[in-house]
Motif scaffolding. Structure first.
Motif, PDB file in Angstrom:
ATOM      1  N   GLY A 435       4.233   5.590  12.395  1.00 66.33           N
ATOM      2  CA  GLY A 435       3.210   4.827  13.002  1.00 66.33           C
ATOM      3  C   GLY A 435       2.674   3.992  11.769  1.00 66.33           C
ATOM      4  O   GLY A 435       1.495   2.934  11.729  1.00 66.33           O
ATOM      5  N   THR A 436       3.306   3.476  10.514  1.00 61.97           N
ATOM      6  CA  THR A 436       2.916   2.992   9.240  1.00 61.97           C
ATOM      7  C   THR A 436       4.060   1.796   8.981  1.00 61.97           C
ATOM      8  O   THR A 436       5.344   1.792   9.590  1.00 61.97           O
ATOM      9  N   VAL A 437       3.470   0.447   8.459  1.00 65.36           N
ATOM     10  CA  VAL A 437       4.588   0.148   7.330  1.00 65.36           C
ATOM     11  C   VAL A 437       4.115  -0.080   6.078  1.00 65.36           C
ATOM     12  O   VAL A 437       3.127  -0.011   6.309  1.00 65.36           O
ATOM     13  N   LYS A 438       5.533   0.296   5.656  1.00 60.11           N
ATOM     14  CA  LYS A 438       4.252   0.091   4.179  1.00 60.11           C
ATOM     15  C   LYS A 438       5.957  -0.783   3.114  1.00 60.11           C
ATOM     16  O   LYS A 438       6.303  -1.424   3.472  1.00 60.11           O
ATOM     17  N   PHE A 439       4.867  -1.126   1.830  1.00 59.17           N
ATOM     18  CA  PHE A 439       5.461  -2.957   1.764  1.00 59.17           C
ATOM     19  C   PHE A 439       5.681  -1.748  -0.075  1.00 59.17           C
ATOM     20  O   PHE A 439       4.892  -0.668  -0.535  1.00 59.17           O
ATOM     21  N   TRP A 440       7.000  -1.445  -1.031  1.00 51.38           N
ATOM     22  CA  TRP A 440       6.966  -1.275  -2.001  1.00 51.38           C
ATOM     23  C   TRP A 440       7.257  -2.548  -2.846  1.00 51.38           C
ATOM     24  O   TRP A 440       8.255  -3.146  -2.180  1.00 51.38           O
ATOM     25  N   ASN A 441       7.360  -2.540  -3.882  1.00 51.94           N
ATOM     26  CA  ASN A 441       7.838  -3.773  -5.127  1.00 51.94           C
ATOM     27  C   ASN A 441       8.785  -2.582  -6.188  1.00 51.94           C
ATOM     28  O   ASN A 441       8.533  -2.142  -6.881  1.00 51.94           O
ATOM     29  N   THR A 442       9.990  -2.857  -5.628  1.00 52.51           N
ATOM     30  CA  THR A 442      11.301  -2.091  -6.287  1.00 52.51           C
ATOM     31  C   THR A 442      11.553  -2.501  -7.252  1.00 52.51           C
ATOM     32  O   THR A 442      12.233  -2.049  -8.469  1.00 52.51           O
ATOM     33  N   ALA A 443      10.936  -3.621  -8.094  1.00 45.87           N
ATOM     34  CA  ALA A 443      10.994  -4.037  -9.405  1.00 45.87           C
ATOM     35  C   ALA A 443       9.690  -3.340 -10.468  1.00 45.87           C
ATOM     36  O   ALA A 443      10.433  -3.327 -11.600  1.00 45.87           O
TER      37      ALA A 443
END
Length: 521
Positions: A435-443
């Motif tokens: 039930g979640t949308v997550k953000f990741w900064n791959t840099a």
């Protein structure tokens, strides 16, 4: 004196010679003797005169010799004097040379000492400058960390105030959280900061539109910025946002259909929705056409092979549909059990249940390779710019694979199956059945998730809007969620909502007396 002695000896010799002559010539006559005597006398007189001359000459010469001796003595004395003077001058010159050498040595030593002193002074100056810079840097770091921590703290307080119903104060605190975070180059996607902006800007809106699970959400690249949705209960709709409302239009509705996948062409003039019951519904020019796929069972994935050909895949078979001719032109058995499909390098890619993937390059050309990660793949995305691939797994794990270095990074944050992945450069979004949308900064060196959206249902799919400022989410309950992603848009919303500044008492309580007061409007 020597000359006189020589003359005297000459005279004596002459006398002796005369006497001898007289004795020898005794037998001569007296006349002859007289003549001879006279002659001798004359000779003696001549000799005497000569002796006188000689004595005079000798005296003159002696005098000259004495004078020359005097001159010689004077010259010797002069020479000795000149020599003594020359010796004195040499001694003085040597002393002066020694003095000059000593002075030069002292000058060199003084110069070296001066250089050493300058070097020491320069080192001390550089050290002092370095210490000053270090002190200033340490202070800036301390201030930065302090203000970043303040921004995060204000974000948490803003969410608490918003949930307690104090929206005005929550908006002020959320804006302050953003201000201090960006001013000191903090991460605006830090959960407390981002969530406070999202919550106070009302950046998440839910629209219950479907009766079944929303399986497809696609952006339609048209001028009116519509989105396409299809659900498991046989409904296909388009939606257009108008203020806070979502204007929807039903294009197809038949509960016998169970839609699982959709394809939209580049300009949005044609799209197709695939039902698991074996039908492909194509939409074009405000009309639709149902294509029965009689030779394939339970299809689950549709995509384009090229601009004119669609690929439809089931677990064991693929068929190719010609959009212009409106007919199936080829089919083939896969030879593996396909579980999930997506795109890679502008070509369809099919994943199997044995850890492999298959790139469909043509109707009769499929290239098989092994996945760099183990497990069942349920979501996939890639980026040409960052040269990265992302694999979402059935257990909720996300793997980041660098194509250049072949490095695999395990990303942990979701609790169950990954349903959708979107990778834009180094910005990664993932959704899950949790039930979640997550953000990741791959840099980032340390990749950690930020929860963007939380729902009370399984998230089945999501997509970006046309401007990539927000995402559209479809869940199992049939709800479509519009969630803002753009921090600048959220901040613009907050600025419009600000009606006042913090009072001095509020400032001192929430922000602190040590932080200079400032106005937000």
């Amino acid at each position: 004196m020597k000359i006189k002695r020589i003359i005297a000896e000459a005279v004596v010799g002459l006398v002796l010679l005369g006497a001898a002559g007289v004795g020898i010539m005794g037998w001569y006559s007296e006349r002859e003797r007289a003549k001879e005597m006279e002659s001798q006398i004359v000779d003696l007189q001549k000799d005497q005169k000569r002796s006188v001359v000689l004595r005079s000459i000798s005296s003159q010469m002696e005098e000259i010799a004495f004078k020359q001796k005097d001159i010689s003595d004077e010259q010797r004395e002069e020479a000795l004097l000149q020599q003594r003077m020359a010796d004195d001058m040499r001694q003085r010159a040597e002393v002066e040379r020694q003095n000059a050498l000593e002075a030069q040595h002292k000058a060199v030593v003084s110069e070296q000492q001066a250089q050493e002193a300058r070097h020491v002074a320069e080192n001390e100056r550089l050290m002092a400058e370095h210490q000053r810079v270090q002190a200033e840097f340490s202070k800036r770091v301390a201030d930065t960390l302090s203000y970043i921590a303040l921004g995060r703290s204000l974000g948490s307080v803003a969410m608490a105030e918003e949930m307690s119903g104090n929206s005005e104060l929550a908006t002020l605190l959320a804006y302050a959280s953003y201000l201090y975070t960006t001013r000191y180059k903090g991460d605006v996607y830090y959960p407390a900061v981002f969530q406070s902006l999202l919550l106070t800007s009302k950046g998440v809106r839910n629209y219950p539109k479907h009766r079944g699970a929303v399986m497809c959400v696609n952006d339609l690249p048209t001028k009116d910025e519509r989105i396409l949705t299809a659900c498991s209960y046989g409904t296909v709709m388009t939606h257009r946002k108008q203020g806070d409302k979502l204007i929807s239009k039903t294009l197809f509705n038949d509960s016998r259909y169970d839609f699982r996948s959709a394809y939209v062409n580049k300009d949005g003039t044609f799209f197709a929705v695939l039902s698991r019951n074996g039908n492909l519904v194509c939409f074009e020019n405000n009309t639709h056409r149902v294509i029965p796929l009689t030779d394939i069972e339970n299809p689950i994935f549709v995509n384009s092979l090229d601009d004119n050909t669609l690929l439809v895949a089931s677990n064991s078979k693929v068929v190719f549909y010609d959009i212009r001719e409106k007919k199936i032109i080829a089919s083939r058995n896969l030879g593996f059990h396909m579980t999930y499909g997506n795109r890679y390098n502008n070509m369809p890619i099919l994943f199997d249940d044995k850890g492999g993937h298959h790139l469909v390059e043509g109707i009769n050309e499929i290239t098989t390779s092994q996945n760099p990660v183990s497990g069942r793949v349920t979501a996939f995305a890639s980026s040409k710019n960052s040269k990265q691939q992302v694999y979402g797994m059935s257990d909720g794990t996300v793997y980041l694979y660098n194509e250049k270095t072949r490095k695999i990074t395990k990303l942990v944050g979701h609790l169950s199956r990954i349903s959708q992945i979107r990778l834009n450069g180094y910005r990664l979004l993932t959704s899950s059945y949790d039930g979640t949308v997550k953000f990741w900064n791959t840099a980032s060196e340390k990749i950690e998730p930020t929860t963007m959206v939380t729902t009370n249902s399984w998230i089945m799919t999501f997509c970006y809007d046309k401007k990539k400022e927000s995402i559209w989410i479809g869940d199992q309950e049939g709800v479509i969620t519009d969630a803002l992603l753009s921090v600048p848009v959220m901040v613009d919303v907050l600025k419009k909502k600000l009606k006042r500044n913090l009072t001095t008492e509020e400032w001192n309580y929430y922000i602190g007396k040590n932080v200079p007061y400032e106005r937000f409007i």
